[in-house]
Design a protein around this motif. Structure first.
Motif: not given
Ligand code: HEM
Length: 456
Positions: A137, A141-143, A424, A429, A451-454
């Motif tokens: 992940w 990326g992000s999704s 993460v 959404r 959505l993946v945020e570090r």
């Protein structure tokens, strides 16, 4: 009163609610999503009786009656025709689908794989697999599709821990095969209720059969290889190869072993993956609970990597997983057929009647839970849990057929949550939770993108 004098359960019995839905509305609902075919009364009444296509169906949501049926009268029940038709072509007569002496022998044979000391030894590969998912992940990326990602993670874990690795099996293809197989099961249940012949075609049938054939041939090749080159590994395959029936002394054929490996691969990854997917989706909508989970992970790990000895101390994380499985039980309905008449709540259940245990309805029942639709992990704190009837919560079933993998699954889920949440933040959404849909297991109707945020 002697049990011979008890009245047979029927539409006239006091305290029994009768569902009057016509088969014309029940059967199409069953094909789409068996949860929609449950009579709505079972979400607030203890017992609902219905008769569809001449078969008596008794739905139980009262924990005391569930105990009386699944625990005290377990020997009067078997898995029944619906389960055999839906799962038999893929899982044969493995632990989940077998009955009687064949079931007992298999359960005893695999039990050593699920002892506490053995499970503790499985935590390092569980954590390592979760770390691989985390790194994927972070790198890519992000999704992500949360259902698919969790399936991939738990599938790798089951193959690694129970079979000592893929051993030449195309894991991605097997995983796809299981999904293809489960897709049309609503049709199988509906046709089984109508007593339609088993050869009758239905949408998705040939794809499901092709998937079952591939699964079996892949597993059979792996078993042959293990028989040819025994290598001292101590996994589920070794237990099955060494098992012998205490009554007949017979050992397992390749087919018996394949039945069980397919059973463990299927029952052992989908359910946990879906429980985890729902947990992430709930946490994304409840930042206060997410913050509490993070604080616990931080405190227990002291900000370092998650290690096996941390898992048992992550009590609040476990509560969150339990509450997610209350709202979204991965196995939302289980069924049994009465092999002989037996007493239940002052009535007789006749031989041949089908008992439906709607776990989803029990977990949302208006008389068992306060504000049943509210996500509240505090329900699983030690005190409130003590004051509840044991069978008001039963994500793993009850009685002798209770899930053999419940401790494995809980440990695995907490390990995966801890490793991933530490690194993460997952965001949804949409504001609302995705609608659930049952295909044997309870999944989001559409794949839920997150959505993946570090985390900094
Ligand atoms: C959150 C995860 C899981 C849930 C919610 C779950 C749920 C269940 C339920 C409700 C049953 C009983 C079915 C019935 O009474 O008809 C069951 C049986 C079973 N489960 Fe699980 N399960 C989970 C994880 C696992 C895992 C990880 C494994 C294996 C490693 C596993 C293997 C089995 C097997 C073999 C049976 C049949 C047991 C028997 O009939 O003796 N399950 N599971």
């Amino acid at each position: 009163m002697s049990i011979d004098a008890l009245p047979t359960i029927s539409e006239e019995c006091p305290g029994v609610t009768v569902s009057r839905r016509s088969p014309f509305s029940v059967l199409p609902a069953l094909v789409r999503d068996p949860l929609q075919a449950l009579p709505p009364e079972i979400y607030h009444e203890p017992v609902v009786y219905s008769q569809v296509a001449g078969r008596r169906r008794i739905l139980l949501a009262d924990p005391a009656l569930i105990h009386e049926a699944l625990v005290r009268n377990a020997d009067a029940l078997n898995k029944g025709e619906d389960v055999r038709r839906a799962l038999g072509p893929a899982l044969g007569q493995g632990l989940l689908t077998a009955d009687g002496a064949h079931w007992r022998w298999q359960r005893q044979s695999v039990a050593p794989a699920f002892r506490h000391e053995k499970l503790m030894g499985l935590l390092p590969p569980m954590i390592a697999t979760a770390e691989k998912t985390r790194d994927r992940w972070l790198a890519s990326g992000s999704s992500i599709g949360i259902g698919h990602e969790m399936m991939r993670t738990t599938f790798d874990i089951i193959v690694e821990t129970m079979m000592s690795g893929p051993g030449g099996i195309d894991v991605a293809r097997v995983e796809r095969g299981i999904t293809d197989y489960l897709k049309p099961t609503g049709w199988v249940f509906a046709l089984s209720i109508l007593d339609a012949p088993e050869w009758l075609p239905y949408p998705g049938r040939s794809r499901a059969r092709a998937a079952a054939t591939y699964l079996r041939s892949a597993i059979t090749r792996m078993i042959a290889e293990r028989r040819r080159k025994p290598d001292g590994r101590e996994d589920l395959v070794a237990l099955l190869l060494a098992a012998s029936d205490p009554e007949s002394g017979r050992t397992m054929t390749d087919e018996d072993i394949a039945d069980n490996l397919l059973t463990f691969m299927t029952a052992g990854h989908e359910t946990t993956a879906l429980g985890l997917a729902w947990t992430f989706l709930l946490l994304a909508r409840h930042p206060n609970h997410e913050a509490r989970v993070l604080a616990e992970i931080d405190e227990v790990t002291a900000g370092g990597p998650v290690r096996p000895e941390h898992i048992a101390r992550l009590a609040y994380t476990r509560q969150v997983f339990s509450e997610a499985m209350r709202l979204y039980p991965p196995a939302p309905i289980i069924t049994r057929t009465a092999t002989r008449a037996f007493p239940l709540g002052g009535f007789m259940v006749p031989q041949g009647a089908v008992l439906i245990l709607p776990i989803h309805a029990v977990h949302h029942h208006a008389t068992l839970w306060e504000s049943p639709e509210r996500f509240d992990p505090e329900r699983f704190a030690p005190e409130p849990a003590k004051s509840r009837h044991r069978y008001a919560y039963m994500p793993f079933g009850a009685g002798p057929r209770i899930c053999i993998g419940s401790a494995f699954a809980t440990m695995e889920a907490v390990a995966i949550l801890a490793v991933l949440l530490q690194a993460v933040r997952l965001r949804s959404r949409a504001d609302d939770m995705p609608a659930p849909m049952m295909k044997v297991t309870l999944r989001p109707k559409k794949e839920a993108e997150m959505l993946v945020e570090r985390r900094s």
